[in-house]
Each structure stands twice: as structure tokens, then as C-alpha cells.
Write a protein that holds these residues in place. Structure first.
Motif, PDB file in Angstrom:
ATOM      1  N   LEU A  46      -5.112  -3.208  31.796  1.00 59.42           N
ATOM      2  CA  LEU A  46      -6.123  -3.729  31.286  1.00 59.42           C
ATOM      3  C   LEU A  46      -7.400  -3.807  32.339  1.00 59.42           C
ATOM      4  O   LEU A  46      -8.135  -4.498  32.172  1.00 59.42           O
ATOM      5  CB  LEU A  46      -5.774  -5.187  30.903  1.00 59.42           C
ATOM      6  CG  LEU A  46      -4.622  -5.328  29.810  1.00 59.42           C
ATOM      7  CD1 LEU A  46      -4.556  -6.757  29.494  1.00 59.42           C
ATOM      8  CD2 LEU A  46      -5.080  -4.697  28.461  1.00 59.42           C
ATOM      9  N   THR A  47      -7.135  -2.862  33.545  1.00 55.13           N
ATOM     10  CA  THR A  47      -8.127  -3.087  34.518  1.00 55.13           C
ATOM     11  C   THR A  47      -9.342  -1.928  33.954  1.00 55.13           C
ATOM     12  O   THR A  47     -10.187  -1.871  34.613  1.00 55.13           O
ATOM     13  CB  THR A  47      -7.700  -2.553  35.941  1.00 55.13           C
ATOM     14  OG1 THR A  47      -7.156  -1.427  35.711  1.00 55.13           O
ATOM     15  CG2 THR A  47      -6.798  -3.441  36.419  1.00 55.13           C
ATOM     16  N   ASN A  48      -9.225  -1.286  33.113  1.00 56.06           N
ATOM     17  CA  ASN A  48     -10.080  -0.243  32.467  1.00 56.06           C
ATOM     18  C   ASN A  48     -11.457  -1.023  32.365  1.00 56.06           C
ATOM     19  O   ASN A  48     -11.676  -1.763  31.364  1.00 56.06           O
ATOM     20  CB  ASN A  48      -9.664   0.481  31.063  1.00 56.06           C
ATOM     21  CG  ASN A  48     -10.492   1.496  30.858  1.00 56.06           C
ATOM     22  OD1 ASN A  48     -11.658   1.492  30.989  1.00 56.06           O
ATOM     23  ND2 ASN A  48      -9.894   2.583  30.652  1.00 56.06           N
ATOM     24  N   PRO A  49     -12.566  -0.366  32.995  1.00 56.15           N
ATOM     25  CA  PRO A  49     -13.714  -1.271  32.805  1.00 56.15           C
ATOM     26  C   PRO A  49     -14.469  -0.909  31.570  1.00 56.15           C
ATOM     27  O   PRO A  49     -15.401  -1.813  31.114  1.00 56.15           O
ATOM     28  CB  PRO A  49     -14.596  -0.503  34.100  1.00 56.15           C
ATOM     29  CG  PRO A  49     -13.976   0.759  34.309  1.00 56.15           C
ATOM     30  CD  PRO A  49     -12.534   0.719  33.973  1.00 56.15           C
ATOM     31  N   GLU A  50     -14.013   0.005  30.706  1.00 60.18           N
ATOM     32  CA  GLU A  50     -14.718   0.185  29.200  1.00 60.18           C
ATOM     33  C   GLU A  50     -14.079  -0.776  28.257  1.00 60.18           C
ATOM     34  O   GLU A  50     -14.682  -1.097  27.274  1.00 60.18           O
ATOM     35  CB  GLU A  50     -14.087   1.494  28.715  1.00 60.18           C
ATOM     36  CG  GLU A  50     -14.658   2.546  29.681  1.00 60.18           C
ATOM     37  CD  GLU A  50     -14.492   3.969  29.095  1.00 60.18           C
ATOM     38  OE1 GLU A  50     -14.043   4.087  27.964  1.00 60.18           O
ATOM     39  OE2 GLU A  50     -14.554   5.202  29.924  1.00 60.18           O
ATOM     40  N   LEU A  51     -12.967  -1.741  28.855  1.00 67.95           N
ATOM     41  CA  LEU A  51     -12.424  -2.571  27.829  1.00 67.95           C
ATOM     42  C   LEU A  51     -13.290  -4.008  27.860  1.00 67.95           C
ATOM     43  O   LEU A  51     -13.994  -4.226  28.897  1.00 67.95           O
ATOM     44  CB  LEU A  51     -11.035  -3.261  28.181  1.00 67.95           C
ATOM     45  CG  LEU A  51     -10.068  -1.958  28.108  1.00 67.95           C
ATOM     46  CD1 LEU A  51      -8.687  -2.577  28.839  1.00 67.95           C
ATOM     47  CD2 LEU A  51      -9.598  -1.592  26.699  1.00 67.95           C
ATOM     48  N   PRO A  52     -13.492  -4.509  26.984  1.00 65.37           N
ATOM     49  CA  PRO A  52     -14.334  -5.779  26.538  1.00 65.37           C
ATOM     50  C   PRO A  52     -13.843  -6.780  27.636  1.00 65.37           C
ATOM     51  O   PRO A  52     -12.768  -6.964  27.551  1.00 65.37           O
ATOM     52  CB  PRO A  52     -14.167  -6.337  25.354  1.00 65.37           C
ATOM     53  CG  PRO A  52     -13.610  -5.039  24.449  1.00 65.37           C
ATOM     54  CD  PRO A  52     -12.748  -4.211  25.381  1.00 65.37           C
ATOM     55  N   ALA A  53     -14.618  -7.325  28.504  1.00 63.72           N
ATOM     56  CA  ALA A  53     -14.261  -8.251  29.511  1.00 63.72           C
ATOM     57  C   ALA A  53     -13.787  -9.304  29.303  1.00 63.72           C
ATOM     58  O   ALA A  53     -12.946  -9.774  29.639  1.00 63.72           O
ATOM     59  CB  ALA A  53     -15.495  -8.284  30.370  1.00 63.72           C
ATOM     60  N   GLU A  54     -14.266 -10.030  27.930  1.00 63.86           N
ATOM     61  CA  GLU A  54     -13.821 -11.143  27.331  1.00 63.86           C
ATOM     62  C   GLU A  54     -12.400 -11.075  26.628  1.00 63.86           C
ATOM     63  O   GLU A  54     -11.705 -12.111  26.931  1.00 63.86           O
ATOM     64  CB  GLU A  54     -14.823 -11.626  26.264  1.00 63.86           C
ATOM     65  CG  GLU A  54     -14.533 -13.188  25.885  1.00 63.86           C
ATOM     66  CD  GLU A  54     -14.469 -14.309  27.038  1.00 63.86           C
ATOM     67  OE1 GLU A  54     -13.725 -14.987  27.044  1.00 63.86           O
ATOM     68  OE2 GLU A  54     -15.465 -14.137  27.989  1.00 63.86           O
ATOM     69  N   SER A  55     -12.249  -9.915  26.215  1.00 60.72           N
ATOM     70  CA  SER A  55     -10.855  -9.750  25.675  1.00 60.72           C
ATOM     71  C   SER A  55      -9.805  -9.808  27.169  1.00 60.72           C
ATOM     72  O   SER A  55      -8.533 -10.156  26.896  1.00 60.72           O
ATOM     73  CB  SER A  55     -10.577  -8.666  24.978  1.00 60.72           C
ATOM     74  OG  SER A  55     -11.537  -8.497  23.661  1.00 60.72           O
ATOM     75  N   VAL A  56     -10.169  -8.942  28.071  1.00 60.95           N
ATOM     76  CA  VAL A  56      -9.276  -8.830  28.996  1.00 60.95           C
ATOM     77  C   VAL A  56      -8.962 -10.059  29.832  1.00 60.95           C
ATOM     78  O   VAL A  56      -7.914 -10.426  30.169  1.00 60.95           O
ATOM     79  CB  VAL A  56      -9.993  -7.907  29.949  1.00 60.95           C
ATOM     80  CG1 VAL A  56      -9.084  -7.762  31.415  1.00 60.95           C
ATOM     81  CG2 VAL A  56     -10.077  -6.462  29.605  1.00 60.95           C
ATOM     82  N   ARG A  57     -10.018 -10.841  29.848  1.00 59.77           N
ATOM     83  CA  ARG A  57      -9.810 -12.171  30.487  1.00 59.77           C
ATOM     84  C   ARG A  57      -8.837 -13.201  29.794  1.00 59.77           C
ATOM     85  O   ARG A  57      -7.910 -13.790  30.301  1.00 59.77           O
ATOM     86  CB  ARG A  57     -11.345 -13.020  30.623  1.00 59.77           C
ATOM     87  CG  ARG A  57     -11.173 -14.295  31.187  1.00 59.77           C
ATOM     88  CD  ARG A  57     -12.711 -14.867  31.482  1.00 59.77           C
ATOM     89  NE  ARG A  57     -12.646 -16.105  31.742  1.00 59.77           N
ATOM     90  CZ  ARG A  57     -12.349 -17.272  31.075  1.00 59.77           C
ATOM     91  NH1 ARG A  57     -12.722 -17.214  29.759  1.00 59.77           N
ATOM     92  NH2 ARG A  57     -12.496 -18.429  31.431  1.00 59.77           N
TER      93      ARG A  57
END
Length: 199
Positions: A46-57
Motif C-alpha cells: 500500500l505504499t504506492n503513491p498513486e493510491l488514494p492517501a485517505e484510503s491507505v491511511r
């Protein structure tokens, strides 16, 4: 639900074949990431910068227990695995082995998610097969029996094979490793006593 007849034998054969392909002996820890690489399955976290930051958090900080991994099919016949990198290494190894078991067994699937309760699939039989094969991959039946003859605790088995204590305990129980070792020791003691009292 019970595994289909003959599946445990099939799982043992697959695990032996896979270990041979990887050059991993039966009584040695298996690297499920090397297995994924061998089969051409890319693993992402989940470190991929293209993923939505809020979802990753949400999945890494607020509720990390709700997502362990996802096996995502790719057209026409490939797949990738996305894992939650904040989970402990032993849990990730177990999750990876489970997802690779689905691949090895050529299970039909859409995207599958794994959380702290296991893989979410509508087909219980498929999940039981993947659980059995992943256990056999990580701690083969023959390896569990060697560990039992060595007198290893569940913690020792877990440490050596890089799995959780719960996984080690399950494999030691389901393989009857300690019962077999105990019966063998009892038989040896009886034989020793018998030979000692013979004239």
C-alpha cells in the motif's frame, strides 16, 4: 466442512513439488515471496503513491485489521497480490502462502480479500483447500513430525518456520505430529524393557 477426499495427499504432493522447484528442503522455511516470483505473480503493497492517501491511511493506521491482502486477477490469465505492509512479517508470510495456494490450485476467482478472519470468498471449500495447502507449504507434514521428534514447542516451530504460534500449533495438531512421536517413544521404551528382561 471437510476437505474433499484425497485432498490432503494432493496438497502434500504439491508442496513437495513446489519446494523442489524452489530448491527448499522439507525441513526448511519456505519463502512465499520467492514462490510468487517463481510463478510470475507480482506483489505490491500500500505504499504506492498513486493510491488514494485517505484510503491507505484507513487501511494502515485506522483499521489495519480489515485488510491483509487481495488477489487481483489480470486479463487474460494473470494475477497480482496486494498486501498490507504494516502487518507483522509472520502474518504477511502466512497471507502470501494462502494467496499463492489459490494460484497453485488454479482456483477460479474474482478479486479476493483477506482480513484477520481469513480470505473472504463465497466458496468455503475453496478457502479450506487454500488454508490446507498454505499450511502444508509453510510447515509440511513431514517437517512437523521431525519437529515433534526433536521435542520442539509450538513457539520453537513458529520461530524456525517464520509463522505465528497459532499456525505452528495448528500444523502440529492437524498432522498428528506429537501423537506419532509419543507413540514411537512408547514403542521404543517397551522394546527396550522387553529386550532387557529377556534371558
Amino acid at each position: 466442512m471437510a476437505l474433499r477426499r484425497g485432498f490432503k495427499k494432493e496438497a502434500k504432493e504439491i508442496a513437495i513439488e513446489v519446494r523442489e522447484e524452489l530448491g527448499t528442503k522439507v525441513f526448511a522455511p519456505l519463502d512465499p515471496y520467492a514462490l510468487a516470483e517463481l510463478y510470475g505473480i507480482e506483489v505490491f503493497d500500500l505504499t504506492n503513491p498513486e493510491l488514494p492517501a485517505e484510503s491507505v491511511r484507513h487501511l494502515t493506521e485506522l483499521r489495519p485489521h480489515v485488510f491483509s491482502a487481495a488477489l487481483v486477477p489480470l486479463e487474460p490469465s494473470g494475477a497480482v497480490i496486494i498486501e498490507n505492509h504494516v502487518h507483522p512479517r509472520r502474518r504477511r508470510r502466512s497471507t502470501m502462502a494462502h494467496e499463492m495456494a489459490h494460484i497453485l490450485l488454479e482456483h477460479p476467482f474474482g478479486p479476493t480479500l483477506t482480513d484477520e478472519h481469513g480470505c473472504r470468498s463465497a466458496v468455503a471449500a475453496i478457502e479450506e483447500e487454500a488454508a490446507e495447502l498454505s499450511g502444508e507449504l509453510l510447515i509440511p507434514t513431514d517437517a512437523a513430525r521431525v519437529a515433534a521428534f526433536k521435542g520442539w514447542s509450538d513457539q520453537s516451530v513458529a520461530n524456525y518456520f517464520g509463522v505465528s504460534v497459532a499456525m505452528a500449533q495448528w500444523r502440529m495438531n492437524v498432522t498428528a505430529a506429537r501423537r506419532i512421536a509419543c507413540r514411537s517413544r512408547e514403542r521404543q521404551r517397551r522394546d527396550t524393557v522387553t529386550s532387557a528382561v529377556r534371558p
